[in-house]
Design an enzyme around this catalytic site. Sequence first.
Site, short mmCIF file in Angstrom:
data_model
loop_
_atom_site.label_atom_id
_atom_site.label_comp_id
_atom_site.label_asym_id
_atom_site.label_seq_id
_atom_site.Cartn_x
_atom_site.Cartn_y
_atom_site.Cartn_z
N HIS A 184 -40.89 9.72 45.06
CA HIS A 184 -40.90 9.02 46.34
C HIS A 184 -40.10 9.73 47.43
O HIS A 184 -40.21 9.38 48.60
CB HIS A 184 -40.38 7.59 46.19
CG HIS A 184 -39.10 7.47 45.39
ND1 HIS A 184 -37.90 8.02 45.79
CD2 HIS A 184 -38.84 6.83 44.23
CE1 HIS A 184 -36.96 7.74 44.92
NE2 HIS A 184 -37.50 7.02 43.94
N GLU A 202 -41.20 0.94 46.77
CA GLU A 202 -40.72 2.11 46.03
C GLU A 202 -39.43 1.70 45.33
O GLU A 202 -38.58 1.03 45.93
CB GLU A 202 -40.48 3.30 46.95
CG GLU A 202 -41.73 3.82 47.64
CD GLU A 202 -42.77 4.35 46.66
OE1 GLU A 202 -42.38 4.81 45.57
OE2 GLU A 202 -43.97 4.30 47.00
N ASP A 245 -48.59 3.77 51.10
CA ASP A 245 -49.38 3.15 50.04
C ASP A 245 -49.90 1.78 50.45
O ASP A 245 -51.00 1.38 50.06
CB ASP A 245 -48.54 3.03 48.77
CG ASP A 245 -48.33 4.37 48.08
OD1 ASP A 245 -48.94 5.36 48.54
OD2 ASP A 245 -47.57 4.44 47.10
N HIS A 247 -46.94 7.68 48.05
CA HIS A 247 -45.65 7.41 47.44
C HIS A 247 -44.56 7.15 48.48
O HIS A 247 -43.37 7.39 48.24
CB HIS A 247 -45.22 8.54 46.50
CG HIS A 247 -46.07 8.62 45.26
ND1 HIS A 247 -46.20 7.56 44.38
CD2 HIS A 247 -46.87 9.62 44.78
CE1 HIS A 247 -47.03 7.92 43.40
NE2 HIS A 247 -47.44 9.15 43.62
N ASP A 305 -46.23 -2.83 49.55
CA ASP A 305 -45.93 -1.96 48.42
C ASP A 305 -44.43 -1.72 48.40
O ASP A 305 -43.75 -1.87 49.44
CB ASP A 305 -46.69 -0.63 48.53
CG ASP A 305 -46.52 0.23 47.29
OD1 ASP A 305 -47.07 -0.13 46.24
OD2 ASP A 305 -45.81 1.24 47.37
#
Length: 719
Positions: free
Chosen positions: A584, A535, A679, A674, A533
């Site tokens: 985040h 951010e 995640d 987040h 994942d």
Amino acid sequence: MNFNRRLALVVLAPGALLGLWLLLGAGLLFAALGPADRAAVADTLAPLIDSHGMLVVLWWFLAALGAGFVAFRLYARYGEAPARLADATRVLAGDAAAPPLPPQAGTGMRALGEAINALAGQRRALQDDMARLIAEASRDVALQRDQLAALMAELEQSVVVLNLEGRILLYNARARALFRTLSQAPGGVAGAELIGLGRSIHAVIDRALIDHAREGIARRIARGDAQASARFVTTTPLGHLIQVSLAPVRAAADDRGDITGFVLLLDDITDEYEARSRQDRRWLDLSEASRASFASMQAALDMLDYPDLEPADRERFQAVVRDEVGVMSHRLTTLAADASHDMKTRWPLQDMLGADLAAAAAQRITAETGQEVDTVAVDADLWLSVDSFALIQALAFLAARLAEALDAPRFALRLAPAGGRAHLDLAFQGTAPGLDLAGWQTRPMQTSDAPSPLTVRDVVERHGGELWLEHARDGSGALFRFLLPVAAGTVAQVPAPGESRPAYYDFDLFAASAQSRESDERALSEIAYTVFDTETTGLDPAGGDEILQIGATRIVNGRLLASECFDQLVDPQRSIPEAGIAVHGIRPEMVRGKPTLPQVLPAFHAFAADTVLVGHNVAFDMRFLTLKENASGVRFDQPVLDTLLLAAIVHPGEDSHGLEAMAARLGIAVSGRHTALGDALATAEIFLKLLPLLRARGILTLGQARAAAQTSYYARLRY
């Protein structure tokens, strides 16, 4: 929320049917009337339609609206509710730990939900009983596994267990620390570890080296050495010198079963090698500096032998001897004080039977040139101390160059002792005018496998020997002669068949050694996955938004390896919007000075090598990666699966397939929301829960999962 075609059809169908019914009724009425009656009816209805037609349409619309509302309620109760109940039941069927079904609307649905929960509770109780029985039956295996783990933890060496394909099946903490050192240069990207279950050892150790060691073991086993092993030394891209011991693992405890894998013992000998290098240099400097001192003392002693030497001169010559002795004593004291830091040793060599070396070299030369090699004149009892891989590469390199210069060359290998050393000859028939041996010694070796940074001269110096070219007096041929060291001491005898190593475990470590099939044909349960994942600064990758953090974990053999993670903050080299910080929590000072994305992506690419990428709404993350292909020099071209698309397949009746909604449906606790790694871990657990649900729908292979995902509404989203 995606457009529900079925619901729209259910709501609109009653009105359409009602209108069709009215039209059909009017048509039948007109068909039953004669021409005169039709004209009369038309004359009568025409004024009414002109003045009150909208009232008829409004009446039809109200009737259609009421019928549509009734159909909507019936569909919600008897269409959507059973579908959602079926989805939730499938989750319970695939995972006994999933949350129970919520109370359903309607007496019948409520009773059905309670009955399903009761069955799930009984199944959960049966599974708990089964798990308890299995745990009791597995105590002995668990004890042996713990003993193995404790033994590996106490070992001073780094231990790695491989299957036949070179995939890592087991490693200890020292191995992980060593690999972490090998994979990260000072100031480099954190988390770019090379070790991990299911990963290939060839990311650190060249495949050709391991294959060469395995060939040597196979030859020794064929001669009856049931406990054959091999040792070699290799370097890593960051310059570390690694000594490797490789031993086979057998299916049976008596060392007679088939080889199912290998155990590697790894030592980083870089510091030791460098220390000996410094020590050797100091000894050389001492020797050179002492020559003048010895000459001065010898001259002074010669003068002191004269009986008529004047006292003043005698005192002067004695002072010369004393001064030179003091200087030499100081040099020796300095050398002794630095002894713990001094050293250049020769390249670490391993003992090898000369016949095995010749056989391996002959096989390699034949592969390079297509010519058979005569090995008759090889001393079968002579043992050498060599770097066999580099030496065979040098022989193959020379033979390949000769094959280019000669017509139909004939090669022969000869090995014989020569006064405490050994002569290894690569003989060839015919003449080769213009052979440039000097150029061949200093040119990096190039063979069919791969280029080598070493030259033939490097290999010769590594053995502390020499190489020269000799021509036959009759002009019939020539030979390259290597002067090599012989092994010191005696070679251990092959143990008797009854003497075998003890077995420390009996659980199956090597089930994953079957040959890999094509990616799309591989079962989902057999694939290694990297779940990741990101951010980002925003939601527009093409408009200048950048990645702030990449987090990833791995799934191997259906098991989440939460300890093998990639977690790296990234300097976006742009501002971070305040609206994003609220989501985040990554502030500018947290990423200032961190590696940029072109620096991070090669490390993440290595972490994800030989795996299938998995993410939630992964098209968004992949867009960021593909836009940086040119800047980073890496391309993520492996297969990709999206838990968003897969969830839409297994739960078509659900309104939301967001990460939190899916986690709630599947009974997964989400922490670190987040954050990229948080995640990624949640996505990995969701993916593992989806696998049995996909299997229940007949989706068993990677190709089937990818094809099914493309039918989802969400597959049409583009970033």
